[in-house]
Scaffold this motif. Sequence first.
Motif, PDB file in Angstrom:
ATOM      1  N   ARG A 192       4.111   5.754  -5.362  1.00  0.00           N
ATOM      2  CA  ARG A 192       4.316   5.765  -6.821  1.00  0.00           C
ATOM      3  C   ARG A 192       3.169   6.477  -7.551  1.00  0.00           C
ATOM      4  O   ARG A 192       3.400   7.199  -8.508  1.00  0.00           O
ATOM      5  N   LEU A 193       1.943   6.256  -7.098  1.00  0.00           N
ATOM      6  CA  LEU A 193       0.808   6.940  -7.735  1.00  0.00           C
ATOM      7  C   LEU A 193       0.952   8.445  -7.611  1.00  0.00           C
ATOM      8  O   LEU A 193       0.733   9.189  -8.569  1.00  0.00           O
ATOM      9  N   GLY A 194       1.354   8.890  -6.407  1.00  0.00           N
ATOM     10  CA  GLY A 194       1.516  10.315  -6.165  1.00  0.00           C
ATOM     11  C   GLY A 194       2.642  10.899  -6.998  1.00  0.00           C
ATOM     12  O   GLY A 194       2.482  11.934  -7.657  1.00  0.00           O
ATOM     13  N   SER A 195       3.796  10.239  -6.999  1.00  0.00           N
ATOM     14  CA  SER A 195       4.955  10.821  -7.684  1.00  0.00           C
ATOM     15  C   SER A 195       4.803  10.758  -9.201  1.00  0.00           C
ATOM     16  O   SER A 195       5.248  11.633  -9.921  1.00  0.00           O
ATOM     17  N   GLN A 197      -4.261   8.380   3.433  1.00  0.00           N
ATOM     18  CA  GLN A 197      -2.965   8.561   2.780  1.00  0.00           C
ATOM     19  C   GLN A 197      -1.805   8.078   3.643  1.00  0.00           C
ATOM     20  O   GLN A 197      -0.671   8.072   3.191  1.00  0.00           O
ATOM     21  N   ASP A 198      -2.101   7.700   4.890  1.00  0.00           N
ATOM     22  CA  ASP A 198      -1.025   7.166   5.724  1.00  0.00           C
ATOM     23  C   ASP A 198      -1.229   5.664   5.899  1.00  0.00           C
ATOM     24  O   ASP A 198      -2.166   5.085   5.345  1.00  0.00           O
ATOM     25  N   LEU A 199      -0.341   5.041   6.634  1.00  0.00           N
ATOM     26  CA  LEU A 199      -0.397   3.571   6.751  1.00  0.00           C
ATOM     27  C   LEU A 199      -0.875   3.143   8.136  1.00  0.00           C
ATOM     28  O   LEU A 199      -0.580   2.048   8.602  1.00  0.00           O
ATOM     29  N   THR A 210       0.837  -1.197   0.000  1.00  0.00           N
ATOM     30  CA  THR A 210       0.000   0.000   0.000  1.00  0.00           C
ATOM     31  C   THR A 210       0.873   1.249   0.000  1.00  0.00           C
ATOM     32  O   THR A 210       0.623   2.203  -0.757  1.00  0.00           O
ATOM     33  N   GLY A 211       1.910   1.240   0.842  1.00  0.00           N
ATOM     34  CA  GLY A 211       2.828   2.373   0.897  1.00  0.00           C
ATOM     35  C   GLY A 211       3.510   2.598  -0.444  1.00  0.00           C
ATOM     36  O   GLY A 211       3.612   3.737  -0.928  1.00  0.00           O
ATOM     37  N   TYR A 212       3.943   1.505  -1.063  1.00  0.00           N
ATOM     38  CA  TYR A 212       4.601   1.603  -2.377  1.00  0.00           C
ATOM     39  C   TYR A 212       3.624   2.171  -3.411  1.00  0.00           C
ATOM     40  O   TYR A 212       3.966   3.077  -4.179  1.00  0.00           O
ATOM     41  N   PHE A 260       1.773  10.427 -11.036  1.00  0.00           N
ATOM     42  CA  PHE A 260       0.567  10.993 -11.661  1.00  0.00           C
ATOM     43  C   PHE A 260       0.043  12.254 -10.980  1.00  0.00           C
ATOM     44  O   PHE A 260      -0.816  12.939 -11.545  1.00  0.00           O
ATOM     45  N   GLY A 261       0.495  12.548  -9.764  1.00  0.00           N
ATOM     46  CA  GLY A 261       0.044  13.768  -9.074  1.00  0.00           C
ATOM     47  C   GLY A 261      -1.469  13.846  -8.994  1.00  0.00           C
ATOM     48  O   GLY A 261      -2.126  12.872  -8.606  1.00  0.00           O
ATOM     49  N   ASP A 262      -2.016  15.005  -9.405  1.00  0.00           N
ATOM     50  CA  ASP A 262      -3.463  15.231  -9.274  1.00  0.00           C
ATOM     51  C   ASP A 262      -4.296  14.458 -10.289  1.00  0.00           C
ATOM     52  O   ASP A 262      -5.525  14.436 -10.194  1.00  0.00           O
ATOM     53  N   LYS A 263      -3.638  13.865 -11.284  1.00  0.00           N
ATOM     54  CA  LYS A 263      -4.421  13.163 -12.304  1.00  0.00           C
ATOM     55  C   LYS A 263      -5.071  11.897 -11.747  1.00  0.00           C
ATOM     56  O   LYS A 263      -6.019  11.380 -12.320  1.00  0.00           O
ATOM     57  N   VAL A 264      -4.541  11.377 -10.659  1.00  0.00           N
ATOM     58  CA  VAL A 264      -5.129  10.196 -10.020  1.00  0.00           C
ATOM     59  C   VAL A 264      -5.543  10.575  -8.607  1.00  0.00           C
ATOM     60  O   VAL A 264      -4.706  10.947  -7.781  1.00  0.00           O
ATOM     61  N   ARG A 265      -6.847  10.516  -8.358  1.00  0.00           N
ATOM     62  CA  ARG A 265      -7.341  10.765  -6.999  1.00  0.00           C
ATOM     63  C   ARG A 265      -7.430   9.429  -6.265  1.00  0.00           C
ATOM     64  O   ARG A 265      -7.933   8.460  -6.815  1.00  0.00           O
TER      65      ARG A 265
END
Lengths: 411, 152
Positions: free
Chosen positions: A316-319, A331-333, A310-312, A321-326
């Motif tokens: 990776r989604l954040g870095s 957001q924490d573990l 989940t952390g990975y 795709f940024g705002d393109k993926v909600r």
Amino acid sequence: MKRFDPERVRHDVPELRRTVHGLEMAYLDSAASSLAPSSVIEAMSRYYERTHTNVHRGVYQIAEEATEAYELARRSVGSFIGAPHPDKEIVFTKNATESFNLFARAWGASVLGEGDVVVLTEMEHHANIVPWLQLKEERGIELRYLGVTDQFRLDLTRLDETLAGASLVSITAMSNVLGTIPPIRRIADAAHAAGALIAIDAAQLVGHAPMDVVDLGVDVACFSAHKMLGPTGIGVLWARAELLASMPPFLGGGGMILDVKLDSFKPADAPHRFEAGTPPIAEAVGLAAAVRYLRSLGMDAVAAHDLELTGYALERLGSQFGDKVRVYSPQDLVDRGGVLSLALEGVHAHDLAQVLDRHGVCVRPGHHCAKPLMRRLGVPATARVSFGPYSVERDIDALLGGIEHALGMFG
Amino acid sequence: MDDLEDLYREIILDHYRSPRNRGELPTPPAHRTEGFNPLCGDEIVLTIVLDDDVIEDVKVDGHGCSISQSSASLMTGVVKGKSIDDAKGAMRSFKRMMTVADEDDPDADEPIDVRKLGELAALQGVVKFPVRIKCATLAWNTLAQALVEMDA
């Protein structure tokens, strides 16, 4: 904590040896159904090859063996969740949905009446909403809901007010859409202080984290075998012995009676009172094998593995795709499991899932049987990603590649 | 990935990004019908104005995947200004292309000439993805329901 090698688990799961569209399967839909290791499949085959007959009937050897295997499964699943009296407390059903219906029909319909209050949450699966809505329609019970915060957590700011005068609190132990794990113990204590019982939907939790019904302080737990590496067709209702013993039967027929006359019947004791007809015997044997397999991995290690992935995925989604993926998920573990829901800018979840399929990636698009939650989130559909002990980082890499493709296609 | 490109042809993506006849017509005079795809949550709101036996105006609103929304947009382009009979004919042809012909369609078993379907033929690739057929037919089923409701 002893950790397991997910590659070893992949080796144990025959379905992961197949390919889809010529690619290694990146199975990211364990929240819908998990993949069974061969030990589960073989245990069921062995039962059909060697021990198959009905249970609780015959006196011949294989009948005794079948009954013993079935009752052994009851004890092993009971001890897996810390049930104090497995022989009296574990009811085998068809799935978690049937477990909730059984509880609502046997306990709810005999105890609850006009104006009695059941407290649910906005993040429930339909299985833990519709049976109570049915009682609302039929008996006039009142439903109250705990809300969901913008951080995708349960809103407990008005917990005591909401619980005041309630007869039952019935809540998920882990959201099938958000992955959120609510503070069950705290809510259980508050429920009991308010004089209410507490039931949990443990379908997503039981196969993914250590779970002890006594430590959680709950009265009832419902779950399905197929979400914990077991077979389809069998679920579990656990209820405290005194509570279960107080409940009238739901389905009537063979196996659930002490005596039947032309004008009356006497029901058997729990749990058999709730198991009318020939039960899912092979599936119980399969579930027991799944429990053995999960125990061999260690539930702390299973939970840690889910969280690592989940952390990975979040990072990776954040870095990438940024705002393109909600991401509709904490957001924490902390206090969460291996489930996250995605929505892409300009790409509907069904289209994303269709493109991902061509990358060998299996995710679930849609409302995930949680339409009230989807309304609360303000999104008609999401693509849900969920992990199992066989999931690995390259599954997530395949997901990222598919998302890139979908964004390019529809952007 | 060829069949994926066959599913998401450029014309479909174009109608998804820039849907035609989008919105709702005032009711009355328009008739309003909602269509749902309960499994995936797709929703179509069809508003339609008839002038005798001609579909004078039609608009579509709602939300859903590219297939359901582009199919709705394509449909409005085909039926707007057409007679009800022509619209029903297009509906039958489309459903035959989708392999879900109505039981009362006399030509249900006839092979379909996709050239006659015009832009609708862009959705031909959907047939290879059976679970998506219901996305493509949602707008047409909603239109059929609207015509029944209007006794047309």
